[in-house]
Design an enzyme around this catalytic site. Structure first.
Site, mmCIF file in Angstrom:
data_model
loop_
_atom_site.group_PDB
_atom_site.id
_atom_site.type_symbol
_atom_site.label_atom_id
_atom_site.label_comp_id
_atom_site.label_asym_id
_atom_site.label_seq_id
_atom_site.Cartn_x
_atom_site.Cartn_y
_atom_site.Cartn_z
ATOM 1 C CB THR A 37 -7.638 3.946 -5.344
ATOM 2 O OG1 THR A 37 -6.399 3.340 -5.683
ATOM 3 C CG2 THR A 37 -8.564 3.903 -6.525
ATOM 4 C CE LYS B 174 -14.087 3.371 -5.717
ATOM 5 N NZ LYS B 174 -14.623 2.642 -4.570
ATOM 6 C CE1 TYR C 141 -3.138 -3.334 -11.016
ATOM 7 C CE2 TYR C 141 -2.718 -1.021 -11.393
ATOM 8 C CZ TYR C 141 -2.487 -2.161 -10.680
ATOM 9 O OH TYR C 141 -1.612 -2.131 -9.619
ATOM 10 C CG ASP D 224 0.425 2.756 -9.785
ATOM 11 O OD1 ASP D 224 1.657 2.690 -9.675
ATOM 12 O OD2 ASP D 224 -0.320 1.750 -9.799
#
Ligand code: NDP
EC number: 1.1.1.358
Length: 309
Positions: free
Chosen positions: A263, A31, A66, A61
């Protein structure tokens, strides 16, 4: 944090530096993943991590790929929670297909992570996936990279070293070149009822070899698929236990001895995801979820890479 400590038999457990047992993780990939060229802090993500910390999460995490390490660093700083009470996992990005590694070397990747996270140690550092080429990694083989992680652990920059998306043969290759105290301790893999094993026998092998399996995308049957063969059964269990589908899937994961990373951007879901320690699926319920899952395989990530594994 009493609700975290209800005993669930994980294949292996870890503690934060302050001595609290490691619980379910809040993810900042999927996301929240942001374009690697974007330098600005995503304030929405910082606020989300702060909210998750406020609601009880202590395990965060992130990963180089990312591009969310800076947001995690900012949230840690603003949270006021002592660093040693938090557990921060991040991962080395070795590149993918024709995309090169984010850093010139694994050492550089570790030092960048420390800087962006604003910390002098990382609790758990993983090799994000084993599918690398030396062209992408600027010359570092899987083994070279593992040796860099071992050095960083010796230097105290990293507390624990592990891997992600590894099949048995990749784990064996690392063991061949490591002293037992430097064997990988975590394998973070896609894991949910519709994907019981990301690669052949990986869950059993990892658990038998004292490697904690962490699940990414544990909620897949509820979050990524419309009505599916599990929906009706999970809804039945939801009424029985007064728990959401997400909570049931997290509980199922824990009862497999696997630690979930999940998430959400929604406050009620972030909160409820930690509230999974006061009920237990019976053996029949657990087995039925497994059976339906096995009959309906579905993989979200890395289709090609796992074709022959
Ligand atoms: P989840 O299975 O928790 O899926 C998260 C998604 O599910 C969110 O979009 C969320 O949406 C939705 N969701 C949450 N609760 C529910 C619910 N009760 N019912 C329906 N939908 C729900 O995990 P992720 O796939 O996000 O993976 C978790 C983390 O694992 C990532 O953020 C990342 O840190 C890591 N990861 C690691 C990988 C690796 O290669 N090592 C690969 C992929 C992920 P909403 O916000 O609307 O609630």
């Amino acid at each position: 944090m009493t609700s975290h400590t209800h005993p669930v038999k994980l294949s292996r457990t870890f503690k934060t530096k302050s001595g609290d047992e490691l619980s379910i993780g809040t993810g900042t990939g999927t996301k929240w993943k942001k374009d690697s060229k974007l330098d600005e802090i995503n304030q929405e993500l910082v606020d989300q991590i702060l909210l998750a910390i406020k609601l009880g999460y202590r395990h965060i995490d992130t990963a180089e790929v990312y591009n969310t390490q800076a947001e995690v660093g900012e949230a840690i700083k603003q949270s006021g929670i002592p660093r040693e009470q938090l557990w921060i996992t991040t991962k080395y990005n070795p590149g993918w297909n024709d995309i090169k590694a984010s850093s010139a070397s694994p050492q550089e990747s570790i030092d960048k992570a420390l800087k962006q996270l604003g910390t002098d140690y990382i609790d758990l550092y993983l090799i994000h996936q084993p599918f690398f080429t030396e062209e992408n990694t600027h010359g570092y083989s899987l083994i070279d990279t593992w040796k860099v992680l071992i050095e960083a652990k010796k230097q105290g920059k990293i507390r624990e070293i592990g891997v992600s998306n590894f099949a048995i043969k990749h784990l064996e290759a690392l063991k061949e070149v490591s002293e037992p105290e430097f064997y990988p301790v975590v394998n973070q893999i896609e894991s949910h009822p519709f994907l019981q094993d990301q690669s052949k026998n990986i869950t059993k092998y990892s658990q038998e070899n004292n490697i904690l399996v962490e699940a990414f995308s544990p909620l897949t049957p509820a979050s990524r698929l419309d009505a599916n063969p599990l929906t009706e059964y999970l809804e039945e269990l939801s009424k029985k236990y007064n728990k959401s589908l997400g909570q049931l899937l997290l509980r199922y994961t824990l009862q497999r001895g696997i630690l979930p990373i999940t998430t959400s951007a929604k406050e009620n879901r972030i909160k409820e995801s930690l509230d999974v320690f006061d009920f237990e699926l019976t053996k029949e319920e657990f087995d039925k979820i497994t059976e339906i899952g096995n009959a309906n395989p579905h993989r979200v990530f890395f289709h090609e890479a796992f074709k022959d594994l």
